[in-house]
Design an enzyme around this catalytic site. Sequence first.
Site, PDB file in Angstrom:
ATOM      1  N   TYR A 142     -16.508 -55.951   4.403  1.00 34.96           N
ATOM      2  CA  TYR A 142     -17.111 -54.786   3.734  1.00 34.96           C
ATOM      3  C   TYR A 142     -16.744 -53.516   4.506  1.00 34.96           C
ATOM      4  O   TYR A 142     -17.069 -53.407   5.696  1.00 34.96           O
ATOM      5  CB  TYR A 142     -18.626 -55.029   3.693  1.00 34.96           C
ATOM      6  CG  TYR A 142     -19.511 -53.837   3.451  1.00 34.96           C
ATOM      7  CD1 TYR A 142     -19.353 -53.025   2.323  1.00 34.96           C
ATOM      8  CD2 TYR A 142     -20.547 -53.527   4.341  1.00 34.96           C
ATOM      9  CE1 TYR A 142     -20.201 -51.944   2.107  1.00 34.96           C
ATOM     10  CE2 TYR A 142     -21.401 -52.460   4.127  1.00 34.96           C
ATOM     11  CZ  TYR A 142     -21.212 -51.665   3.012  1.00 34.96           C
ATOM     12  OH  TYR A 142     -22.052 -50.596   2.802  1.00 34.96           O
ATOM     13  N   ASP A 227     -25.232 -61.615   7.479  1.00 35.17           N
ATOM     14  CA  ASP A 227     -25.656 -60.645   6.473  1.00 35.17           C
ATOM     15  C   ASP A 227     -25.695 -61.384   5.130  1.00 35.17           C
ATOM     16  O   ASP A 227     -24.655 -61.713   4.566  1.00 35.17           O
ATOM     17  CB  ASP A 227     -24.661 -59.480   6.471  1.00 35.17           C
ATOM     18  CG  ASP A 227     -24.997 -58.400   5.450  1.00 35.17           C
ATOM     19  OD1 ASP A 227     -25.701 -58.691   4.466  1.00 35.17           O
ATOM     20  OD2 ASP A 227     -24.523 -57.260   5.626  1.00 35.17           O
ATOM     21  N   ILE A 229     -27.069 -60.417   2.220  1.00 37.33           N
ATOM     22  CA  ILE A 229     -27.494 -59.454   1.189  1.00 37.33           C
ATOM     23  C   ILE A 229     -27.166 -59.933  -0.227  1.00 37.33           C
ATOM     24  O   ILE A 229     -27.825 -59.558  -1.176  1.00 37.33           O
ATOM     25  CB  ILE A 229     -26.874 -58.068   1.477  1.00 37.33           C
ATOM     26  CG1 ILE A 229     -27.412 -56.989   0.543  1.00 37.33           C
ATOM     27  CG2 ILE A 229     -25.364 -58.072   1.415  1.00 37.33           C
ATOM     28  CD1 ILE A 229     -27.006 -55.562   0.914  1.00 37.33           C
ATOM     29  N   LYS A 266     -28.813 -55.607  -3.752  1.00 34.53           N
ATOM     30  CA  LYS A 266     -27.883 -56.320  -4.636  1.00 34.53           C
ATOM     31  C   LYS A 266     -28.622 -57.268  -5.579  1.00 34.53           C
ATOM     32  O   LYS A 266     -28.400 -57.252  -6.776  1.00 34.53           O
ATOM     33  CB  LYS A 266     -26.865 -57.116  -3.805  1.00 34.53           C
ATOM     34  CG  LYS A 266     -26.192 -56.302  -2.707  1.00 34.53           C
ATOM     35  CD  LYS A 266     -25.366 -55.166  -3.254  1.00 34.53           C
ATOM     36  CE  LYS A 266     -24.808 -54.308  -2.123  1.00 34.53           C
ATOM     37  NZ  LYS A 266     -24.002 -53.186  -2.602  1.00 34.53           N
TER      38      LYS A 266
HETATM   39  C1  LIG Z   1     -22.185 -56.869   3.062  1.00 37.84           C
HETATM   40  C2  LIG Z   1     -23.011 -55.645   2.895  1.00 37.84           C
HETATM   41  N1  LIG Z   1     -23.892 -55.330   3.860  1.00 37.84           N
HETATM   42  C3  LIG Z   1     -24.643 -54.229   3.762  1.00 37.84           C
HETATM   43  C4  LIG Z   1     -24.547 -53.374   2.677  1.00 37.84           C
HETATM   44  C5  LIG Z   1     -25.428 -52.151   2.603  1.00 37.84           C
HETATM   45  O1  LIG Z   1     -26.525 -52.386   1.765  1.00 37.84           O
HETATM   46  P1  LIG Z   1     -27.817 -51.492   1.652  1.00 37.84           P
HETATM   47  O2  LIG Z   1     -27.719 -50.731   0.368  1.00 37.84           O
HETATM   48  O3  LIG Z   1     -28.985 -52.429   1.617  1.00 37.84           O
HETATM   49  O4  LIG Z   1     -27.872 -50.582   2.827  1.00 37.84           O
HETATM   50  C6  LIG Z   1     -23.648 -53.668   1.645  1.00 37.84           C
HETATM   51  C7  LIG Z   1     -23.507 -52.771   0.492  1.00 37.84           C
HETATM   52  O5  LIG Z   1     -22.572 -52.831  -0.274  1.00 37.84           O
HETATM   53  C8  LIG Z   1     -22.855 -54.839   1.763  1.00 37.84           C
HETATM   54  O6  LIG Z   1     -21.979 -55.184   0.815  1.00 37.84           O
END
Ligand SMILES: Cc1ncc(COP(=O)(O)O)c(C=O)c1O
Length: 457
Positions: A142, A227, A229, A266
Amino acid sequence: MSTKAARNSHGQDSSYFLGWQEYEKNPYHPTTNPRGIIQMGLAENQLSFDLIESWLESNPDVLGLKHDGASVFRELALFQDYHGLPSFKNALAEFMAELRGNKVQFEPSNIVLTAGATSANEILMFCLANPGDAFLVPTPYYPGFDRDLKWRTGAEIIPIHCSSRNNFEITKGALEEACIRAQKKKLRVKGVLVTNPSNPLGTTLTRHELEILMNFISAKRIHLISDEIYSGTSFGTPEFISIAEVIKGRKDDVVDLVHIVYSLSKDLGLPGFRIGAIYSSNEAVIAAATKMSSFGLISSQTQYLLATLLSDKHFTASYMKENKRRIKVRHDQLVEGLAGIGIRCLESNAGLFCWVDMRHLLKDKTFNGEMELWKKIVYDVGLNVSPGSSCHCTEPGWFRVCFANISTETLDLAMKRLASFVESSGPGEASPTKSRGPKALMNWVRRSSLADRRTER
Ligand SMILES: Cc1ncc(COP(=O)(O)O)c(C=O)c1O
């Protein structure tokens, strides 16, 4: 300006962010700007807003800041405890368990609330690494990590080079090789950070990969940040396995080296609400991270709203099921659309995007060639996608293409635009699989990537 404020390590000049800027200048709209740029470089989930909206309609007290008809306005207006609302932490812990099929439980007191996963990842860096220390991160990754992990903390990222030869799997060799590169740069390696499910690959880590990671951090006595998410976006087999499942029941102190990052940006599609979390059973990390979280707390009315929503078990269960179904439908639409024009994707089972192989469309098989193709796709075709180089991919020709932030009709239009671009490209640029029909291609994609996975693990 301070050195930090002026430092370029924020990464804002990456093509990932430049693509967004180009989109902002000329955004597609079906009636007012039908020739504009379609945004396919944004991993947003807009597929299930109607479900949340109808929940809000049936629960009007929440937005009115009421509980059982009585106002909670004053209570919330004054609340500023950086430990967070207990009702929200309990609901979030239960939701995280539910996302993992209740195979693991989360202890609310081990949660630190943060303003999104962005803040969670940065706080963990501040807690675990000194300026100049390094974290190993598998590629492609990312692009925001360059900002989140490095910019304000002064920590460094050493990429773990993963390759298309084995579908970008994490291997012991790649981990060791990254460590050697860090040593040559005289950097102390403090940990590994993985994204599971992966952004940008859209794949989940296998148990085998997770075990390799655990053995690696255990032998080196370094940290592992997972992570997660995208955990609620996993729509197919193999099933998502959280690192929490791998360490469940382990009694040794390696458990204290593992930290999970989560966010509702997400799975619930709420990036504007800024709801993130760190989960760890390491008491020192939790204590330090809690103190640091005061620089980026979640507002109390947001916590109140989400505590009520996540406590509605009937809603969360049906939302998660339907949201995954919709993600899969949209994913399949993109994969089939691309296959129809001779473009294959890495086989994936999660995420809001596909990792698309356009190597055969490169005139020049270099990163310059990739940028040339990217510019054509943005300006001539009118699609903002993210080039693999912005994700630190080591092989030119891969692109991340997002599918959950646009409508089905817009996705169809994007495929039509891409099809006429591919058709008008010179004969030397055609895909080796171009003559096959869409169905045959889908099977070919499936067969070849499954075979690769089996033989190269
Ligand atoms: C792998 C990953 N980590 C963190 C984030 C950041 O997310 P947040 O909106 O919760 O700060 C993203 C956002 O695209 C992501 O894809």
